[in-house]
Design a protein around this motif. Structure first.
Motif, PDB file in Angstrom:
ATOM      1  N   GLN A 202      -5.460   2.132   5.182  1.00 22.03           N
ATOM      2  CA  GLN A 202      -5.064   1.839   3.861  1.00 22.03           C
ATOM      3  C   GLN A 202      -6.242   1.728   2.759  1.00 22.03           C
ATOM      4  OE1 GLN A 202      -2.030   1.101   2.798  1.00 22.03           O
ATOM      5  NE2 GLN A 202      -0.746  -0.049   4.436  1.00 22.03           N
ATOM      6  N   PHE A 203      -6.132   2.442   1.868  1.00 18.72           N
ATOM      7  CA  PHE A 203      -6.803   2.466   0.560  1.00 18.72           C
ATOM      8  C   PHE A 203      -6.421   1.634  -0.445  1.00 18.72           C
ATOM      9  CE2 PHE A 203      -8.372   5.895   3.201  1.00 18.72           C
ATOM     10  CZ  PHE A 203     -10.009   6.086   3.117  1.00 18.72           C
ATOM     11  N   PRO A 204      -7.168   0.904  -1.391  1.00 10.50           N
ATOM     12  CA  PRO A 204      -6.686   0.259  -2.482  1.00 10.50           C
ATOM     13  C   PRO A 204      -5.685   0.872  -3.518  1.00 10.50           C
ATOM     14  CG  PRO A 204      -8.943  -0.229  -2.137  1.00 10.50           C
ATOM     15  CD  PRO A 204      -8.498   0.952  -1.229  1.00 10.50           C
ATOM     16  N   GLN A 205      -6.201   2.424  -3.616  1.00 11.22           N
ATOM     17  CA  GLN A 205      -5.461   3.175  -4.730  1.00 11.22           C
ATOM     18  C   GLN A 205      -5.260   2.375  -5.809  1.00 11.22           C
ATOM     19  OE1 GLN A 205      -4.964   6.223  -3.764  1.00 11.22           O
ATOM     20  NE2 GLN A 205      -4.503   6.501  -1.700  1.00 11.22           N
ATOM     21  N   GLU A 206      -6.368   2.142  -6.409  1.00 12.12           N
ATOM     22  CA  GLU A 206      -6.241   1.377  -7.713  1.00 12.12           C
ATOM     23  C   GLU A 206      -5.565   1.950  -8.851  1.00 12.12           C
ATOM     24  OE1 GLU A 206     -10.171  -0.009  -5.684  1.00 12.12           O
ATOM     25  OE2 GLU A 206      -9.033   1.997  -6.031  1.00 12.12           O
TER      26      GLU A 206
ATOM     27  N   ARG B 270     -14.055  -1.004   1.423  1.00 11.67           N
ATOM     28  CA  ARG B 270     -13.744   0.018   0.709  1.00 11.67           C
ATOM     29  C   ARG B 270     -12.141   0.418   1.151  1.00 11.67           C
ATOM     30  NH1 ARG B 270     -14.307   6.151   0.700  1.00 11.67           N
ATOM     31  NH2 ARG B 270     -15.243   5.989   2.701  1.00 11.67           N
ATOM     32  N   TYR B 271     -11.965   0.399   2.308  1.00  6.81           N
ATOM     33  CA  TYR B 271     -10.743   0.473   2.939  1.00  6.81           C
ATOM     34  C   TYR B 271     -10.530  -0.130   4.291  1.00  6.81           C
ATOM     35  CZ  TYR B 271     -12.540   4.312   5.839  1.00  6.81           C
ATOM     36  OH  TYR B 271     -13.214   4.917   7.008  1.00  6.81           O
ATOM     37  N   THR B 272      -9.292  -0.040   4.838  1.00  9.69           N
ATOM     38  CA  THR B 272      -8.993  -0.513   6.133  1.00  9.69           C
ATOM     39  C   THR B 272      -8.595   0.575   7.022  1.00  9.69           C
ATOM     40  OG1 THR B 272      -6.718  -1.301   6.068  1.00  9.69           O
ATOM     41  CG2 THR B 272      -8.446  -2.887   5.413  1.00  9.69           C
ATOM     42  N   VAL B 273      -8.991   0.222   8.484  1.00  9.44           N
ATOM     43  CA  VAL B 273      -8.643   1.527   9.381  1.00  9.44           C
ATOM     44  C   VAL B 273      -7.389   1.006   9.931  1.00  9.44           C
ATOM     45  CG1 VAL B 273     -11.189   1.873   9.947  1.00  9.44           C
ATOM     46  CG2 VAL B 273      -9.813   0.350  11.265  1.00  9.44           C
ATOM     47  N   ASP B 274      -6.649   0.018   9.567  1.00 15.06           N
ATOM     48  CA  ASP B 274      -5.228  -0.192  10.138  1.00 15.06           C
ATOM     49  C   ASP B 274      -4.168  -0.364   9.131  1.00 15.06           C
ATOM     50  OD1 ASP B 274      -6.021  -2.655   8.965  1.00 15.06           O
ATOM     51  OD2 ASP B 274      -6.204  -3.591  10.991  1.00 15.06           O
ATOM     52  N   ILE B 275      -3.071  -0.324   9.228  1.00 17.90           N
ATOM     53  CA  ILE B 275      -2.041  -0.574   8.416  1.00 17.90           C
ATOM     54  C   ILE B 275      -1.661  -1.825   7.919  1.00 17.90           C
ATOM     55  CG2 ILE B 275      -0.268  -1.250   9.969  1.00 17.90           C
ATOM     56  CD1 ILE B 275       1.599   0.995   8.860  1.00 17.90           C
TER      57      ILE B 275
ATOM     58  N   GLY C 225       0.692  -1.188   0.029  1.00 16.34           N
ATOM     59  CA  GLY C 225       0.026   0.005  -0.070  1.00 16.34           C
ATOM     60  C   GLY C 225       0.661   1.238  -0.045  1.00 16.34           C
ATOM     61  N   PHE C 226       0.102   2.563   0.422  1.00 14.63           N
ATOM     62  CA  PHE C 226       0.857   3.735   0.078  1.00 14.63           C
ATOM     63  C   PHE C 226       0.351   4.634   1.496  1.00 14.63           C
ATOM     64  CE2 PHE C 226      -0.298   1.649  -4.048  1.00 14.63           C
ATOM     65  CZ  PHE C 226       0.930   1.717  -4.728  1.00 14.63           C
TER      66      PHE C 226
ATOM     67  N   TYR D 248     -17.519   0.772  -7.161  1.00 14.53           N
ATOM     68  CA  TYR D 248     -16.423   1.324  -8.131  1.00 14.53           C
ATOM     69  C   TYR D 248     -15.092   0.627  -7.736  1.00 14.53           C
ATOM     70  CZ  TYR D 248     -15.798   4.584  -4.318  1.00 14.53           C
ATOM     71  OH  TYR D 248     -15.961   5.127  -2.802  1.00 14.53           O
ATOM     72  N   ASN D 249     -15.159   0.179  -6.500  1.00 14.66           N
ATOM     73  CA  ASN D 249     -13.848  -0.550  -6.039  1.00 14.66           C
ATOM     74  C   ASN D 249     -13.702  -2.021  -6.490  1.00 14.66           C
ATOM     75  OD1 ASN D 249     -14.274   0.837  -2.778  1.00 14.66           O
ATOM     76  ND2 ASN D 249     -12.357   1.141  -4.218  1.00 14.66           N
TER      77      ASN D 249
END
Length: 747
Positions: A242-246, A290-295, A236-237, A307-308
């Motif tokens: 952590q968002f997927p950042q496709e 959609r995303y995670t709240v942890d690293i 990830g970034f 859309y994800n």
């Protein structure tokens, strides 16, 4: 009987209208409010009961006297000489629900809002153009932004104060302070509104440098920036959520295919491994949160957005083509199974989202309740396999505060042949739980993202069923939302609603091109290329600003033309338009090709300054300059489609030659013509046809229709040479490079 909200006076006509709208909801209608009469009917009804948006209907029984966005609300604010309070959110937004329950369904809050403001609700998914204005305003004023987005506006829609989620006690304080300032400090409010409006205009209207193309250094800088952002421990970034950042992943895969950049592929690999293994992946049911709240990707924010699904499925498909990693193809195919099973309407179109929240066994609404698997419950359900499954899925270790979320160890060897039937048993058992609310809007652009993913995966995986699903969805969207000249934004409540935005036309255009390529190999006939061309023409007619850029919406917003300044959770429509226009230009649409060149020039300045903000546009710029890099391509103006099929360590080239055209065989039999050839691999070309063509003067050896060519000992990249001809003319010879370098065993 509908009761008027506190601090509100209504006309008998409006009251009767709202009561009729409530009655029209039918006997099974369940009002979303805790303010109910003894007979179960809602205590309050407001104007949102007449709307089709699921998000707006969620607030139709708040004691807040909500208006939908529009001229009526602005006129009311001007007539009362009071500010507008604007709340922007969407139907599956967890913190929107929290603020709804704490504040908007509270009579004390409602009394203040109704007395001192004109309250307005806006569904950001229905109007992304307006959302762009107001999320930018909040970001500029507060330094951060999100949903619910809370703003106070002048009666003409200009914001002067912003925020996001407010707890009830803080919200009451802010409401009182803003109302007091409106009465006592109006000149200062007008001044602040002017400054915010100007800043928003500048943010969107960033100009270009006038350069016709981008230098290689711009793409290098983007790759270097992503390498610095990359979390080398977890993928990830980010070093936080952590968002997927496709769009980052798709850019890195494109860069590897074009440049052989091993670091780019390594970053994509680490991240896709983490997403496929983590709790962000719904292991029981398929698809992605959609995303995670942890690293470490394990604790998801549980909402699932269409859309994800579309973007991540594309990333996993392209990643599998690059590496042969079986877990990635599995992730993509399970995502498709989820969407087709749980997110598809009767006509084949795709719903927008599923909520993060659902009712637990005690009837309380909790985030993630539908998805959690206590180890004891899983063991009881799975019997003899329960201990192994619970250990494999990490169910003995609650993740954060939410409870046991199924996850795998990234990169660990997993016996999916043993695990998958157990996951299916968990999924089937889960169906007895209360499902999350599903937002059943059909959004044109989001459907385009999903249709493209299905069509491209169908060609990559050689699965006609996926192409058929994509074609069915495209037909459903087209028949409902295309009026002959433009798309509508969405289908809800049995009707097309809202004007289509730039992104709707762009993403559906790219979906139609993907279907045209799928048709060449998998026979899903339809006027796909023609529809893509029609959408391209609409973009140039309705969204061009005359200076090279493309506006989000055909109509101006309260602050003037609306532009996107960067890619976000989805690519900016303007960024993705660069690829669509470039590909249409390569098919012979000269107006589209010229518009793509103008667009590069118009946005090249900001792309040079911070290229990572527009990675989707960087992909489009490379397509414009050198054509696509993927293993599935249309060549020579649409006369030939080519794909490389991966079968473990083996590769096969397939050509689909358009009717009326042929490709010259390796030895055409006539000088001056380029014969088909492959550099970098052994090629077992089939026996050609021998045809007599008048202009050649002698029989020619050619290929027509479908041609499959097994490859042996391919190198990291191969180059396909061919020359397509009709009976009367030949096109210029084509040389197309395909990178195959990453082997299935290389990790």
């Amino acid at each position: 009987m509908a009761i008027t909200p506190p601090s509100v006076t209504r006309s008998p006509a409006l009251t009767a209208d709202l009561e009729a709208a409530l009655a029209a909801q039918g006997p099974d209608y369940a009002p979303r409010t805790h303010l109910l009469e003894p007979d179960g009917k809602p205590r309050y009804v407001n104007r949102l009961i007449r709307e089709a948006s699921p998000y707006l209907l969620q607030h139709a029984h708040n004691p807040v006297d909500w208006h939908p966005w529009g001229e009526e609300a602005m006129a009311a604010a001007a007539g009362r000489d009071c500010p507008i309070f604007l709340s922007v959110g969407y139907a599956t937004c967890h913190w929107c629900h929290v603020m709804e329950e704490e504040s908007f369904d509270d009579e004390e809050i409602a009394a203040v809002l109704n007395a001192r403001f004109v309250p307005v609700k806006l569904d950001r998914e229905a109007r992304p153009d307006l959302d762009q204005i107001y999320i930018t305003a909040t970001q500029l004023q507060q330094g951060h932004a999100g949903w619910p987005n809370s703003l106070w506006l002048m009666p003409d829609g200009t914001p002067f104060h912003t925020g996001t989620y407010f707890p009830k006690h803080q919200f009451l304080q802010v409401l009182a302070a803003v109302a007091d300032a409106w009465d006592r400090q109006r000149p200062q409010i007008v001044e602040v509104a002017g400054r915010i409006a100007e800043a928003v205009r500048r943010q969107g209207a960033l100009g270009g440098s006038g350069a016709a193309a981008l230098e290689p250094e711009t793409f290098d800088a983007a790759a270097a920036h992503l390498a610095r952002m990359h979390n080398r421990a977890h993928g990830g970034f980010s070093d936080n959520q952590q968002f997927p950042q496709e769009s980052f992943l798709l850019f890195l895969l494109d860069r590897w295919r074009r440049e052989g950049d091993a670091e780019a592929l390594g970053i994509a690999r680490k991240t896709l491994d983490a997403i496929a293994a983590g709790g962000i992946h719904d292991h029981a049911g398929g698809g992605f949160h959609r995303y995670t709240v942890d690293i470490n990707w394990r604790t998801p924010h549980f909402e699932k957005m269409l859309y994800n699904q579309g973007q991540l499925a594309r990333a996993f498909t392209e990643g599998w083509e690059a590496t042969g990693e079986p877990a990635w193809r599995r992730a993509a195919e399970r995502c498709f199974a989820y969407v087709l099973r749980d997110m598809t309407d009767g006509a084949g179109a795709f719903f927008a989202a599923e909520d993060a929240d659902s009712l637990d066994a005690a009837g309380r609404r909790e985030e993630g309740a539908f998805y959690l698997w206590p180890a004891a419950e899983a063991r009881e359900l799975l019997g003899a396999e329960g201990d192994w499954a619970a250990a494999t899925l990490g169910l003995g270790k609650p993740v954060g505060e939410v409870g046991p979320v199924a996850h795998l160890e990234p990169g660990a060897a997993v016996d999916f042949a043993r695990l998958d039937p157990l996951l299916e048993r968990l999924r089937a058992a889960r169906e007895a739980r209360h499902r999350p609310i599903r937002d059943e809007k059909v959004i044109a652009g989001w459907n385009g993202l999903m249709i493209r993913a299905l069509a491209e995966a169908a060609v990559a995986f050689d699965r006609r069923d996926l192409a058929e699903a994509a074609a069915r969805a495209a037909e459903a969207v087209w028949s409902r939302l295309w009026d002959g000249t433009r798309l509508a934004r969405l289908w809800a409540g049995g009707a097309a609603r809202e004007a289509g935005q730039l992104e709707d036309h762009v993403w559906m255009g790219l979906a139609c091109l993907a279907l045209a390529e799928a048709d060449a190999f998998l026979a899903v006939p339809g006027p796909w290329a023609e529809r893509a061309e029609a959408l391209g023409a609409t973009i140039l007619r309705d969204f061009s600003d005359g200076a090279g850029r493309l506006r989000m919406a055909a109509e101006d917003g309260p602050l003037g033309p609306i532009y996107e300044s960067s890619d976000g959770a989805t690519p900016a429509g303007e960024s993705a338009a660069l690829e669509l226009l470039a590909r249409l230009g390569a098919r012979g649409d000269m107006a589209a090709g010229a518009a793509a060149q103008r667009l590069v020039s118009a946005v090249s300045g900001p792309m040079r300054e911070i290229p990572v903000l527009r990675t989707e546009a960087l992909i489009g710029a490379r397509v414009l300059a050198a054509g696509p890099s993927v293993l599935r391509r249309t060549l020579a103006g649409g006369t030939v489609a080519a794909r490389l099929l991966r079968g473990g360590a083996a590769w096969e080239l397939e050509l689909a030659i358009a009717p009326g055209w042929h490709v010259n065989a390796p030895d055409p039999g006539t000088e001056g013509l380029t014969g088909a050839a492959i550099e970098g691999a052994g090629a077992a070309w089939p026996e050609p046809l021998s045809r007599s063509l008048g202009f050649a003067g002698a029989p020619l050896n050619v290929y027509e229709g479908r041609v499959r060519v097994p490859l042996s000992a391919p190198s990291d990249s191969i180059v396909l040479h061919l020359q397509p001809c009709s009976d009367t003319l030949c096109r210029e010879p084509v040389a197309a490079r395909f990178r195959l370098g990453a082997r299935e065993t290389e990790r």
